[in-house]
Write an enzyme that holds these catalytic residues in place. Structure first.
Site, short mmCIF file in Angstrom:
data_model
loop_
_atom_site.label_atom_id
_atom_site.label_comp_id
_atom_site.label_asym_id
_atom_site.label_seq_id
_atom_site.Cartn_x
_atom_site.Cartn_y
_atom_site.Cartn_z
N LYS A 39 -2.68 -2.26 -2.92
CA LYS A 39 -3.69 -1.37 -2.32
C LYS A 39 -3.30 0.04 -2.71
CE LYS A 39 -6.02 -0.07 1.96
NZ LYS A 39 -6.66 -0.60 3.15
N GLU B 220 0.82 -1.21 0.00
CA GLU B 220 0.00 0.00 0.00
C GLU B 220 0.86 1.26 0.00
OE1 GLU B 220 -2.48 0.56 3.47
OE2 GLU B 220 -3.53 2.26 2.57
P1 13P Z 1 -9.11 4.34 4.80
O1 13P Z 1 -10.05 3.65 3.82
O2 13P Z 1 -9.82 4.93 5.98
O3 13P Z 1 -8.18 5.27 4.11
O4 13P Z 1 -8.22 3.20 5.44
C1 13P Z 1 -7.74 2.20 4.65
C2 13P Z 1 -6.44 1.74 5.16
O5 13P Z 1 -6.29 0.60 5.53
C3 13P Z 1 -5.33 2.68 5.17
O6 13P Z 1 -4.16 1.99 5.44
#
Ligand code: 13P
Length: 334
Positions: free
Chosen positions: A221, A179
């Site tokens: 992600k 991510e």
């Molecule tokens: P949000 O959808 O609130 O941005 O959180 C997702 C997430 O796991 C961020 O690391």
């Protein structure tokens, strides 16, 4: 689990019309969320809240997995059943956040790097034994064009850590969710966000290649390509969808089994509408789905927070409704 089984798990995470619920807030972050609805942040309240989310009836119709926090993966329902067992029995894959949050990047004021590689091999082996099938590591990239952010150094440091984390996950038989979050805060426009996101993603896939990470057993992600929160001109739903799909096509290999989005502070409705619009595109190389935290939880948290004993069923209806809307959006059918 062996490395050969990772593609199957990754594909299950992004099965048609299903996505992930992110409930992996650290204790500091969940305290902020509880404070906003006046609930005390005790271990028991955190447990009860996560039990409410995870035992939502029929959640598995639209949810393939949930990302847990270190405390949560060890917790049980009030009846003494481990959360991981309830999840597996209901067809929801347990995931685990394994990064240790961000720290300022020395020499680069305003930029951060994610930490948590020390001891990660041992922690991953423990999480695998506890039932984790996938993991998450979040890197944070801030945009401030006038100040030269993000710097190449910040991008390199973060994608290097993401790639080393991903390689360690696969060694432990866990699917890495990588991510790199490009943050929405700022005055930048959607074109700036496109350029930065494309550069970060290309750097990330170079780093994954360099660390021998198997893309078929990796989930991306991503953040959407979107106007900065303080930008005067806010891009339309259609533009966010078009820019995001174009950016991903330019930077993400087709071997990746799927891409899920974070919500990043978008409203619940925007997060759903953007995903739905993207999925109207024909012949996408990968499934596009969701891994929302706030956009899956905020409405339910508000209801639960008003009466944490008696509002469980009511809050769960909202969790199911958000899962259904996002599940349909993952097919462009909303
Ligand atoms: P949000 O959808 O609130 O941005 O959180 C997702 C997430 O796991 C961020 O690391």
């Amino acid at each position: 689990m062996s490395i050969d089984q990772l593609p199957e798990i990754a594909q299950a995470m992004v099965a048609a019309g299903k996505g992930i619920i992110a409930i992996d807030e650290s204790n500091a972050t969940i305290k902020k969320r509880f404070d906003s609805v006046g609930v005390e942040c005790t271990e028991e309240n955190r447990r009860a809240y996560r039990e409410m989310l995870l035992t939502t009836p029929n959640l598995n119709e639209y949810i393939s997995g949930a990302i847990l926090y270190d405390e949560t993966i060890r917790q049980k329902t009030k009846d003494g059943v481990p959360f991981t067992k309830i999840m597996m029995d209901n067809g929801i894959l347990p995931g685990i956040k394994v990064d240790a949050g961000t720290t300022p990047l020395a020499g680069f004021p305003g930029e951060v790097v994610t930490q948590g590689l020390d001891g990660l091999r041992e922690r991953l082996n423990e999480y695998a034994a506890l039932g984790a099938k996938f993991a998450k590591w979040r890197a944070v990239i801030n945009i401030n064009i006038e100040e030269g952010m993000p710097s190449d150094t910040c991008i390199e440091a973060n994608v290097h850590a993401l790639a080393r984390y991903a390689a360690l996950c696969q060694e432990a038989g866990i699917v890495p969710m990588v991510e790199p979050e490009v943050i929405m805060e700022g005055e930048h426009d959607i074109d700036d966000c496109f350029v930065v996101t494309e550069k970060v993603l290309r750097s990330l896939f170079n780093a994954l290649y360099a660390q021998n990470v198997m893309l078929e057993g990796t989930i991306l992600k991503a953040s959407m390509v979107i106007s900065g929160k303080d930008c005067d001109e806010q891009a339309s739903i259609e533009d966010v969808a078009d820019y995001t799909v174009q950016c991903l096509k330019s930077a993400v290999p087709a071997a990746v089994p799927g891409i899920v989005f974070l919500s990043g502070g978008q409203s619940d409705d925007d997060a759903t509408a953007h995903l739905n619009e993207m999925n109207k595109t024909e012949n996408l190389p990968w499934p596009l789905s969701f891994s929302y935290g706030r956009a899956m939880q905020s409405a339910a948290l508000a209801i639960w927070g008003k009466d944490i004993v008696n509002n469980v069923a009511e809050a769960q209806k909202t969790v199911y409704a958000r899962a259904k809307a996002n599940g349909l959006a993952a097919k462009g059918e909303l």
